[in-house]
Enzyme design. Structure first.
Site, PDB file in Angstrom:
ATOM      1  CB  SER A 109      -0.866   0.007   1.266  1.00 15.36           C
ATOM      2  OG  SER A 109      -1.477   1.266   1.450  1.00 15.36           O
ATOM      3  CE1 TYR A 150      -3.750  -1.780   5.113  1.00 20.24           C
ATOM      4  CE2 TYR A 150      -3.160   0.457   4.446  1.00 20.24           C
ATOM      5  CZ  TYR A 150      -3.580  -0.827   4.124  1.00 20.24           C
ATOM      6  OH  TYR A 150      -3.814  -1.161   2.813  1.00 20.24           O
TER       7      TYR A 150
HETATM    8  N1  LIG Z   1      -8.552  -0.625  -2.200  1.00 25.69           N
HETATM    9  C1  LIG Z   1      -7.438   0.105  -2.204  1.00 25.69           C
HETATM   10  O1  LIG Z   1      -7.421   1.257  -2.699  1.00 25.69           O
HETATM   11  C2  LIG Z   1      -6.159  -0.437  -1.631  1.00 25.69           C
HETATM   12  C3  LIG Z   1      -6.049  -1.738  -1.153  1.00 25.69           C
HETATM   13  N2  LIG Z   1      -4.846  -2.200  -0.693  1.00 25.69           N
HETATM   14  C4  LIG Z   1      -4.694  -3.584  -0.207  1.00 25.69           C
HETATM   15  O2  LIG Z   1      -5.305  -4.470  -1.121  1.00 25.69           O
HETATM   16  C5  LIG Z   1      -5.900  -5.551  -0.417  1.00 25.69           C
HETATM   17  C6  LIG Z   1      -7.373  -5.661  -0.783  1.00 25.69           C
HETATM   18  O3  LIG Z   1      -8.002  -4.476  -0.391  1.00 25.69           O
HETATM   19  P1  LIG Z   1      -9.528  -4.174  -0.710  1.00 25.69           P
HETATM   20  O4  LIG Z   1     -10.008  -5.094  -1.753  1.00 25.69           O
HETATM   21  O5  LIG Z   1      -9.659  -2.729  -0.897  1.00 25.69           O
HETATM   22  O6  LIG Z   1     -10.165  -4.534   0.698  1.00 25.69           O
HETATM   23  P2  LIG Z   1     -11.563  -5.267   0.991  1.00 25.69           P
HETATM   24  O7  LIG Z   1     -11.808  -5.125   2.437  1.00 25.69           O
HETATM   25  O8  LIG Z   1     -12.576  -4.807   0.010  1.00 25.69           O
HETATM   26  O9  LIG Z   1     -11.178  -6.773   0.659  1.00 25.69           O
HETATM   27  C7  LIG Z   1     -10.351  -7.531   1.499  1.00 25.69           C
HETATM   28  C8  LIG Z   1     -10.919  -8.931   1.510  1.00 25.69           C
HETATM   29  O10 LIG Z   1     -10.050  -9.737   2.317  1.00 25.69           O
HETATM   30  C9  LIG Z   1     -10.854 -10.550   3.150  1.00 25.69           C
HETATM   31  N3  LIG Z   1     -10.082 -10.853   4.353  1.00 25.69           N
HETATM   32  C10 LIG Z   1      -9.625  -9.979   5.270  1.00 25.69           C
HETATM   33  N4  LIG Z   1      -8.954 -10.621   6.228  1.00 25.69           N
HETATM   34  C11 LIG Z   1      -8.988 -11.935   5.900  1.00 25.69           C
HETATM   35  C12 LIG Z   1      -8.472 -13.091   6.494  1.00 25.69           C
HETATM   36  N5  LIG Z   1      -7.806 -13.044   7.655  1.00 25.69           N
HETATM   37  N6  LIG Z   1      -8.667 -14.278   5.882  1.00 25.69           N
HETATM   38  C13 LIG Z   1      -9.374 -14.343   4.718  1.00 25.69           C
HETATM   39  N7  LIG Z   1      -9.898 -13.270   4.116  1.00 25.69           N
HETATM   40  C14 LIG Z   1      -9.704 -12.083   4.701  1.00 25.69           C
HETATM   41  C15 LIG Z   1     -12.119  -9.761   3.440  1.00 25.69           C
HETATM   42  O11 LIG Z   1     -13.203 -10.625   3.763  1.00 25.69           O
HETATM   43  C16 LIG Z   1     -12.313  -9.004   2.135  1.00 25.69           C
HETATM   44  O12 LIG Z   1     -13.196  -9.674   1.259  1.00 25.69           O
HETATM   45  C17 LIG Z   1      -5.670  -5.301   1.070  1.00 25.69           C
HETATM   46  O13 LIG Z   1      -4.545  -6.044   1.488  1.00 25.69           O
HETATM   47  C18 LIG Z   1      -5.379  -3.812   1.126  1.00 25.69           C
HETATM   48  O14 LIG Z   1      -4.533  -3.510   2.213  1.00 25.69           O
HETATM   49  C19 LIG Z   1      -3.722  -1.418  -0.683  1.00 25.69           C
HETATM   50  C20 LIG Z   1      -3.781  -0.126  -1.096  1.00 25.69           C
HETATM   51  C21 LIG Z   1      -4.998   0.477  -1.608  1.00 25.69           C
HETATM   52  O1  LIG Z   2      -4.095   1.183   1.520  1.00 24.56           O
HETATM   53  C1  LIG Z   2      -5.125   1.784   1.305  1.00 24.56           C
HETATM   54  O2  LIG Z   2      -5.069   2.992   0.690  1.00 24.56           O
HETATM   55  C2  LIG Z   2      -6.217   3.594   0.088  1.00 24.56           C
HETATM   56  C3  LIG Z   2      -5.922   5.083  -0.060  1.00 24.56           C
HETATM   57  O3  LIG Z   2      -5.672   5.615   1.211  1.00 24.56           O
HETATM   58  P1  LIG Z   2      -6.481   6.876   1.774  1.00 24.56           P
HETATM   59  O4  LIG Z   2      -5.993   7.043   3.182  1.00 24.56           O
HETATM   60  O5  LIG Z   2      -6.116   8.035   0.894  1.00 24.56           O
HETATM   61  O6  LIG Z   2      -7.956   6.552   1.662  1.00 24.56           O
HETATM   62  C4  LIG Z   2      -7.452   3.346   0.952  1.00 24.56           C
HETATM   63  O7  LIG Z   2      -8.598   3.897   0.331  1.00 24.56           O
HETATM   64  C5  LIG Z   2      -7.607   1.837   1.130  1.00 24.56           C
HETATM   65  O8  LIG Z   2      -8.744   1.528   1.913  1.00 24.56           O
HETATM   66  C6  LIG Z   2      -6.396   1.311   1.854  1.00 24.56           C
HETATM   67  O9  LIG Z   2      -6.463  -0.099   1.927  1.00 24.56           O
END
Ligand SMILES: NC(=O)C1=CN([C@@H]2O[C@H](COP(=O)(O)OP(=O)(O)OC[C@H]3O[C@@H](n4cnc5c(N)ncnc54)[C@H](O)[C@@H]3O)[C@@H](O)[C@H]2O)C=CC1
Ligand SMILES: O=C1O[C@H](COP(=O)(O)O)[C@@H](O)[C@H](O)[C@H]1O
Length: 247
Positions: free
Chosen positions: A109, A146
């Site tokens: 991230s 985080y």
């Molecule tokens: N959405 C974004 O803009 C960003 C996301 N990320 C990273 O990308 C990854 C996915 O993020 P998103 O899809 O946005 O989050 P999200 O919350 O929409 O999806 C994460 C998924 O992982 C599952 N999960 C969480 N802990 C778990 C566990 N212990 N065992 C099995 N499943 C588990 C949840 O049920 C969920 O479906 C995360 O690692 C997040 O830190 C990083 C930077 C930005």
């Molecule tokens: O790692 C992540 O970054 C995005 C962007 O960060 P923000 O603090 O500008 O919202 C965040 O939306 C996402 O949930 C997180 O997993």
């Protein structure tokens, strides 16, 4: 060539973006602790990534792991990131080595380097006239726990690459938002990652040959303080979107 891919955290936002464009491109095994309600390709395993036995079973016959599962909240408390993001990630890497997986792609991230956004640098950093650029070679500098967990995940990946020869790509994802860049949020616009660029970038992580990489996962935004050059060079990333082309 199509690969057999295990996608953890498949039911979340990033998983949804990936599967929207790549469902037919690879053989998928999906894993999440929450069941998926939408149509999805391949087999779906409902399991927690800290469940070592379930993870080992899911890893059988897999070429590539895309590891997204974790607590994505920038304000997540330590007990949650310790369990889900650090312990869970180590469980995934260990099982990947034991299952002779070729590559692990780790969802890191922007928050792993959030503290580079100092008071002196912001908000200019988020604007086109500023030429400050992070390129992935800088040390992690998390601005929250985080972010600490994501920096730890990158280090876990480095260890499993160096010690066991696993190919590892850490994608420091910016701000994934569907359809358009975040509105009235300069930081989010500078690090916007569109859904189609997200799918394409992870597809490149599945297909490209590499050793250990840390790249930024953002679209080709005019306003950016993360370089996408390494993602282009090492992975063949060719983004199509740019937050400046949206209102
Ligand atoms: N959405 C974004 O803009 C960003 C996301 N990320 C990273 O990308 C990854 C996915 O993020 P998103 O899809 O946005 O989050 P999200 O919350 O929409 O999806 C994460 C998924 O992982 C599952 N999960 C969480 N802990 C778990 C566990 N212990 N065992 C099995 N499943 C588990 C949840 O049920 C969920 O479906 C995360 O690692 C997040 O830190 C990083 C930077 C930005
Ligand atoms: O790692 C992540 O970054 C995005 C962007 O960060 P923000 O603090 O500008 O919202 C965040 O939306 C996402 O949930 C997180 O997993």
């Amino acid at each position: 060539m199509a690969q057999s891919v295990l996608l953890t955290g498949a039911a979340g936002r990033v998983g949804t973006a990936i599967l929207a464009d790549l469902a037919d491109e690879h053989e998928w095994r999906l894993m999440d602790r929450d069941p998926m309600t939408d149509d999805h390709p391949g087999e779906f395993v409902v399991a927690d990534i800290t469940d070592e036995e379930a993870v080992r079973e899911a890893m059988d016959g897999v070429d590539v792991v895309i590891h997204l599962a974790g607590d994505p909240r920038p304000d997540a408390p330590w007990d949650s990131v310790l369990t889900n993001n650090i312990d869970g990630t180590q469980t995934i890497f260990e099982a990947a080595v034991d299952a002779d997986v070729e590559k692990v792609v780790f969802a890191s991230s922007n928050h792993a380097v959030g503290a580079y956004e100092t008071e002196e640098r912001t908000p200019d950093l988020y604007r086109t006239h500023d030429d400050y650029l992070l390129d992935g070679t800088e040390l992690p500098r998390p601005g929250n726990l985080y972010g600490v967990s994501k920096a730890a995940g990158e280090s876990i990946g480095r260890y499993y690459h160096d010690e066991f020869g696993l190919s590892v790509a850490c994608v420091r994802i910016g701000n994934l938002t569907e359809g358009h860049p975040p509105i009235d949020y300069e930081r989010g616009q500078a690090m916007w990652l569109s859904y189609r660029d997200c799918a394409h970038l992870f597809d490149r992580c599945i297909r490209a040959d590499y050793e250990f990489e840390i790249v930024y996962g953002i679209s080709d935004n005019d306003r950016k303080y993360y370089s996408i050059e390494r993602a282009k060079e090492a992975l063949g990333y060719e983004p199509q979107d740019n937050s400046a082309r949206h209102d």
